[in-house]
Write a protein that holds these residues in place. Sequence first.
Motif, short mmCIF file in Angstrom:
data_model
loop_
_atom_site.label_atom_id
_atom_site.label_comp_id
_atom_site.label_asym_id
_atom_site.label_seq_id
_atom_site.Cartn_x
_atom_site.Cartn_y
_atom_site.Cartn_z
N VAL A 93 1.27 -2.26 4.15
CA VAL A 93 0.75 -0.93 3.82
C VAL A 93 -0.03 -1.04 2.52
O VAL A 93 0.28 -1.89 1.68
CB VAL A 93 1.87 0.11 3.68
CG1 VAL A 93 2.59 0.32 5.01
CG2 VAL A 93 2.87 -0.29 2.60
N ASP A 94 -1.03 -0.19 2.35
CA ASP A 94 -1.77 -0.24 1.09
C ASP A 94 -0.99 0.47 -0.01
O ASP A 94 -0.01 1.18 0.23
CB ASP A 94 -3.18 0.32 1.25
CG ASP A 94 -3.20 1.77 1.70
OD1 ASP A 94 -2.16 2.45 1.61
OD2 ASP A 94 -4.25 2.23 2.17
N LYS A 95 -1.42 0.27 -1.25
CA LYS A 95 -0.69 0.78 -2.42
C LYS A 95 -0.62 2.31 -2.41
O LYS A 95 0.42 2.88 -2.78
CB LYS A 95 -1.37 0.28 -3.69
CG LYS A 95 -0.65 0.63 -4.97
CD LYS A 95 -1.26 -0.12 -6.15
CE LYS A 95 -2.73 0.16 -6.30
NZ LYS A 95 -3.33 -0.50 -7.49
N ALA A 96 -1.69 2.97 -1.99
CA ALA A 96 -1.69 4.43 -1.95
C ALA A 96 -0.64 4.96 -0.98
O ALA A 96 0.05 5.95 -1.26
CB ALA A 96 -3.08 4.94 -1.57
N PHE A 97 -0.52 4.31 0.16
CA PHE A 97 0.47 4.70 1.17
C PHE A 97 1.89 4.49 0.63
O PHE A 97 2.78 5.34 0.80
CB PHE A 97 0.25 3.90 2.45
CG PHE A 97 0.95 4.44 3.66
CD1 PHE A 97 1.70 5.60 3.61
CD2 PHE A 97 0.86 3.78 4.88
CE1 PHE A 97 2.34 6.10 4.74
CE2 PHE A 97 1.50 4.26 6.01
CZ PHE A 97 2.24 5.42 5.93
N ALA A 98 2.11 3.36 -0.05
CA ALA A 98 3.44 3.07 -0.60
C ALA A 98 3.83 4.08 -1.67
O ALA A 98 4.99 4.48 -1.77
CB ALA A 98 3.47 1.65 -1.17
N THR A 99 2.85 4.50 -2.48
CA THR A 99 3.12 5.49 -3.52
C THR A 99 3.43 6.86 -2.91
O THR A 99 4.28 7.60 -3.41
CB THR A 99 1.93 5.59 -4.48
OG1 THR A 99 1.64 4.29 -5.01
CG2 THR A 99 2.22 6.54 -5.62
N VAL A 122 5.46 -5.28 3.38
CA VAL A 122 4.62 -5.80 2.29
C VAL A 122 3.67 -4.70 1.83
O VAL A 122 3.22 -3.87 2.62
CB VAL A 122 3.81 -7.03 2.77
CG1 VAL A 122 2.94 -7.56 1.66
CG2 VAL A 122 4.75 -8.12 3.27
N ILE A 123 3.36 -4.71 0.54
CA ILE A 123 2.38 -3.80 -0.04
C ILE A 123 1.11 -4.59 -0.39
O ILE A 123 1.19 -5.69 -0.95
CB ILE A 123 2.92 -3.11 -1.30
CG1 ILE A 123 4.16 -2.27 -0.96
CG2 ILE A 123 1.86 -2.22 -1.96
CD1 ILE A 123 4.87 -1.72 -2.18
N CYS A 124 -0.04 -4.02 -0.07
CA CYS A 124 -1.32 -4.68 -0.37
C CYS A 124 -1.96 -4.01 -1.59
O CYS A 124 -2.01 -2.77 -1.67
CB CYS A 124 -2.26 -4.60 0.83
SG CYS A 124 -3.80 -5.51 0.60
N ASP A 125 -2.47 -4.82 -2.51
CA ASP A 125 -3.03 -4.31 -3.78
C ASP A 125 -4.53 -4.07 -3.70
O ASP A 125 -5.17 -3.93 -4.74
CB ASP A 125 -2.71 -5.31 -4.89
CG ASP A 125 -2.48 -4.62 -6.24
OD1 ASP A 125 -2.29 -3.39 -6.24
OD2 ASP A 125 -2.49 -5.31 -7.27
N GLU A 126 -5.08 -4.04 -2.50
CA GLU A 126 -6.51 -3.79 -2.31
C GLU A 126 -6.70 -3.10 -0.96
O GLU A 126 -5.77 -3.05 -0.15
CB GLU A 126 -7.28 -5.10 -2.37
CG GLU A 126 -6.93 -6.07 -1.25
CD GLU A 126 -7.66 -7.40 -1.38
OE1 GLU A 126 -8.73 -7.43 -2.02
OE2 GLU A 126 -7.16 -8.41 -0.85
N PRO A 127 -7.87 -2.53 -0.69
CA PRO A 127 -8.11 -1.91 0.61
C PRO A 127 -7.84 -2.88 1.75
O PRO A 127 -8.21 -4.06 1.67
CB PRO A 127 -9.59 -1.50 0.55
CG PRO A 127 -9.86 -1.33 -0.90
CD PRO A 127 -9.02 -2.35 -1.60
N LEU A 128 -7.21 -2.41 2.82
CA LEU A 128 -6.79 -3.31 3.88
C LEU A 128 -7.95 -3.98 4.61
O LEU A 128 -7.82 -5.13 5.04
CB LEU A 128 -5.91 -2.54 4.89
CG LEU A 128 -4.52 -2.15 4.40
CD1 LEU A 128 -3.75 -1.41 5.49
CD2 LEU A 128 -3.74 -3.38 3.96
N LEU A 181 9.48 -4.50 -2.79
CA LEU A 181 8.61 -5.06 -1.76
C LEU A 181 7.57 -5.97 -2.41
O LEU A 181 7.07 -5.67 -3.50
CB LEU A 181 7.88 -3.95 -0.99
CG LEU A 181 8.71 -2.98 -0.17
CD1 LEU A 181 7.79 -2.08 0.65
CD2 LEU A 181 9.68 -3.69 0.73
N PRO A 182 7.24 -7.09 -1.77
CA PRO A 182 6.20 -7.97 -2.34
C PRO A 182 4.85 -7.27 -2.34
O PRO A 182 4.52 -6.50 -1.43
CB PRO A 182 6.22 -9.17 -1.39
CG PRO A 182 6.79 -8.66 -0.11
CD PRO A 182 7.77 -7.60 -0.50
N ILE A 183 4.06 -7.54 -3.37
CA ILE A 183 2.69 -7.03 -3.47
C ILE A 183 1.74 -8.22 -3.42
O ILE A 183 1.90 -9.18 -4.17
CB ILE A 183 2.47 -6.24 -4.77
CG1 ILE A 183 3.44 -5.06 -4.84
CG2 ILE A 183 1.03 -5.73 -4.85
CD1 ILE A 183 3.31 -4.25 -6.13
#
Length: 351
Positions: A93-99, A122-128, A181-183
């Motif tokens: 999931v992207d960071k905005a979704f996780a927040t 897992v969390i992604c730190d950039e647009p998917l 969760l890993p980023i």
Amino acid sequence: MKKRILVCMVFVILLGGCWDNKDINHRALPIAMGISYQQGNYEVFLDIPTVSDKNEGIQVISAKGDTISAAVNKISMNMESQVDLLHLKVLIVDKAFATLGLSEITASTIRSRHISPKTMFVICDEPLDQFFKGINNMKNGDGKEIYDFFQKNSGWNPEIAHTPVWKVFRSIHSYTNDVVLPIIKSGESTAIQSMGSGILRNGKMVSRLSNEQTLLYNVFDGNSLDGKIEVMGKATVQIVSSRIHNESKFVNNQPVLNSTLHLKVIIMDVIGVPSIEVIKTELQTLLRRILDQIFKKMERANADIFGIGQHYREDLPRTELAEWRTKYLPQAKINLEVKTTIRNTGNLKLK
């Protein structure tokens, strides 16, 4: 007559086997699924190995929908193969979704049973779209790096958090146990780059840990085999084993936890000729400092990633446990003692 019947039975069995194989070949088995959420709309990305004579390559397919299921159905509808998510290895999931919060998607995943509870979260730190484009660049490998990155017998490293879907679901419904969760993001010289980990409270990302702090979180959590630590520019040590002993009590209505962390390490290399006692002292000082940083982040975020509240479940009624994160965790006192045993020094000559 009997021979004819036997031949027919064999033919039917072989024919059935052919249909089974055909069914398997006509299923798309994604390795990873990415989900982003913006303005009430979901976008789903599926990382699917392509089937060819060489059996190489990855195909990334995306679709949007009002729900995750609707987006997946659009992908399946437009493919010649049926999408099967049961063998999915990584859910991103992207960071905005996780927040914003992962409660709904986690509950849906567990309830539908279309995705295994053991799938990595897992969390992604950039647009998917940028992430999947980066990791599936042919110069980075065969496209399966996202799978290997989190496998403990392959590319996993102790600086990376390792949290499956079922742990996230449990934490959302627990008063005393949160998760990290890993980023990650796509790398420049490597396919994937670790960016630390995100602290989740009730399914929402509320803070972050660095890679170094994540390693110490794994040490405290008993999941740190082969982790390497730089000791104040004097040496590099590798953790062989770790265990922790906790004693909990209330003192004047304040939770007090006395923890003793036992480490067995080996010395990989040194700078100069430091003594073993100096290395042990510096290592213990470093570990206490980093763990204190983590504890302070926990208190500020009201997130119990170490499950400290688990030690007080028998001392508090359920109504009080419901207030553990906000009432008791910020005033909890944690006394940490680190005991280090250096198992061997290899061929190094130390004092």
